[in-house]
Design an enzyme around this catalytic site. Structure first.
Site, short mmCIF file in Angstrom:
data_model
loop_
_atom_site.label_atom_id
_atom_site.label_comp_id
_atom_site.label_asym_id
_atom_site.label_seq_id
_atom_site.Cartn_x
_atom_site.Cartn_y
_atom_site.Cartn_z
N HIS A 252 0.87 -1.19 0.00
CA HIS A 252 0.00 0.00 0.00
C HIS A 252 0.90 1.22 0.00
O HIS A 252 2.09 1.15 0.30
CB HIS A 252 -0.94 0.02 1.20
CG HIS A 252 -0.24 0.01 2.53
ND1 HIS A 252 0.47 1.10 3.02
CD2 HIS A 252 -0.13 -0.95 3.48
CE1 HIS A 252 0.97 0.81 4.21
NE2 HIS A 252 0.64 -0.44 4.51
N ASP A 379 -1.29 -19.75 12.29
CA ASP A 379 -0.07 -20.31 12.86
C ASP A 379 0.00 -20.05 14.36
O ASP A 379 0.01 -18.88 14.79
CB ASP A 379 1.14 -19.69 12.16
CG ASP A 379 2.42 -20.47 12.42
OD1 ASP A 379 2.93 -20.36 13.55
OD2 ASP A 379 2.88 -21.17 11.52
N SER A 394 3.09 -4.97 6.97
CA SER A 394 2.61 -4.65 5.63
C SER A 394 3.70 -4.93 4.61
O SER A 394 4.83 -4.47 4.75
CB SER A 394 2.20 -3.18 5.54
OG SER A 394 1.07 -2.92 6.32
#
Length: 430
Positions: A252, A379, A394
């Site tokens: 992003h 997980d 991110s």
């Protein structure tokens, strides 16, 4: 005796008319929902790997949709597609020649639904990363974050920039002299000694000039009541690098924290960084990676050349060996992504590891490129360490069936184990 019979016939006619109207509305709503269903399932655009057969089922009911090669689009004309370029069979479609094409989709072979824009591309291989990176970026001009009042030396509050300068504006110069950073801007305003200054401002695609009258404050300096920013820094995750040293990260863009607008890049630098601790995410409170950016010449990793809605991109100046690369992998496109198990690569202790996730939803035609997939961390080790997805992750690459399919972009505030991912093809189209 005739009147009751006429009244009975009229009521029956009204009832039948109501049933027909109700049935018509029901059929119309059904058809509309059906069309919306197919519109969502069938992608607007597809990338096909040259020479590879691609299924066109899109998890739709069997034999409901037929596909026809419609037109070939090039720089000079629109013409029928030769079969040797793009060929559709009962098993799918195969593109033998790179280029842009169009496939027509019909319901039961009769009702046109939509067209798929198809790009036949060569197979792409990149190195998935997962390493933390330090980011420093200068804006193209001095960004106006907001305006406010200032108290003059006379004790009166003034708002010199009110309704003149706006949040999101970029100040380019003062009285014709360039303002490369906020420090220069502050100095030039202070050196005006209260005389009117002319600011050159970029607002969107338009440049304009505006006059402001600086006010002497009680601290005996001059101000114009503008909050500004000219740089930003932070920690993110490297998504991929290619064999030429070009990289993509974050998944992003870097937005201003106050105005939420995409920052206009003047230049930027990647630095080596170290994760010191992890603030675990909880419901309503996203966690984050706490680390140190090493602002040293020898710690420079590369230059940032683009800040886009789908990530930051640039060129490395360090060796590829700096990153924990295990070898190149194939790039998979969105029609290849399926719900079910996948992994993300990320590093919290200096070592890149793979962690299990579940892809819960694949959005073929999302209006927001950063939200192509809904993912959930499964997980146990990662859930114990971070609570799921935290700020700083991110850009963590997502792999499925050994192929790179995307990157982590967002965390759900109310569910730190879940979030969004971007398709890798959206990043590669920067």
């Amino acid at each position: 005796d005739a009147l009751p019979i006429c009244e009975e016939v009229t009521n029956e006619q009204r009832y039948r008319r109501f049933l027909w109207i109700f049935l018509g509305i029901g059929i119309s709503l059904f058809v509309l929902c059906l069309l919306l269903f197919f519109e969502e399932k069938i992608p607007d655009h597809m990338n096909l790997v040259q020479g590879e057969r691609q299924s066109l089922d899109f998890n739709l009911p069997q034999d409901t949709i037929s596909y026809e090669a419609a037109v070939e689009a090039d720089a000079s004309s629109v013409k029928a597609i030769p079969k040797e370029n793009l060929h559709i069979t009962s098993d799918g479609v195969i593109g033998n020649k790179t280029g842009d094409y169009e496939i027509s989709c019909k319901l039961f072979g009769i009702i046109p639904i939509k067209s798929i824009q198809v790009s036949v591309v060569e197979q792409n291989w990149v190195y998935p990363c997962g390493d933390p990176i330090g980011i420093y970026m200068k804006t193209n001009g001095v960004l106006v974050v907001g305006t406010g009042s200032i108290k003059g030396i006379d004790g009166i509050s003034y708002e010199p920039a009110y309704h003149i300068v706006q949040s999101g504006d970029y100040i380019l110069s003062v009285n014709g002299t360039e303002t490369p950073n906020k420090e220069t801007l502050i100095q030039m305003i202070n050196e005006s000694h209260g005389n009117t200054v002319t600011l050159k401002v970029r607002r969107g695609d338009e440049e304009m000039e505006m006059a402001l009258q600086p006010v002497m404050t009680q601290e005996q300096d001059y101000k114009v009541g503008i909050w500004v920013r000219s740089d930003t820094q932070g920690i993110g995750t490297m998504t991929y690098v290619d064999s030429q040293g070009h990289f993509g990260a974050l998944g992003h863009g870097i937005n201003d924290i106050d105005t939420s607008t995409l920052l206009e890049l003047k230049n930027g630098t990647l630095y080596d960084s170290t994760i010191r601790s992890v603030i675990k995410g909880t419901k309503g409170a996203p966690g984050e990676l706490a680390g140190v950016i090493h602002y040293r010449d020898e710690a420079v990793l590369g230059t940032i050349e683009k800040n886009t809605d789908t990530g930051i991109f640039g060129t490395l100046s360090c060796d590829l060996d700096h990153f924990h690369l295990e070898g190149p992998v194939e790039v998979a496109y969105k029609q290849d992504v399926k719900t079910g198990p996948a992994v993300i690569r990320s590093a919290f202790d200096g070592t890149v590891k793979e962690y299990d996730i579940e892809i819960e939803e694949v959005c073929m035609n999302s209006s927001d490129a950063n939200k192509g997939m809904v993912i959930k961390v499964t997980d146990p080790e990662l859930l114990e360490l971070t609570g799921g997805i935290v700020q700083g992750m991110s850009g963590s690459p997502i792999l499925q069936d050994g192929k790179l399919i995307g990157a982590v972009t967002h965390v759900f505030v109310q569910d730190s184990a879940s979030g969004y991912g971007i398709f890798i093809e959206n990043m590669l189209e920067h």
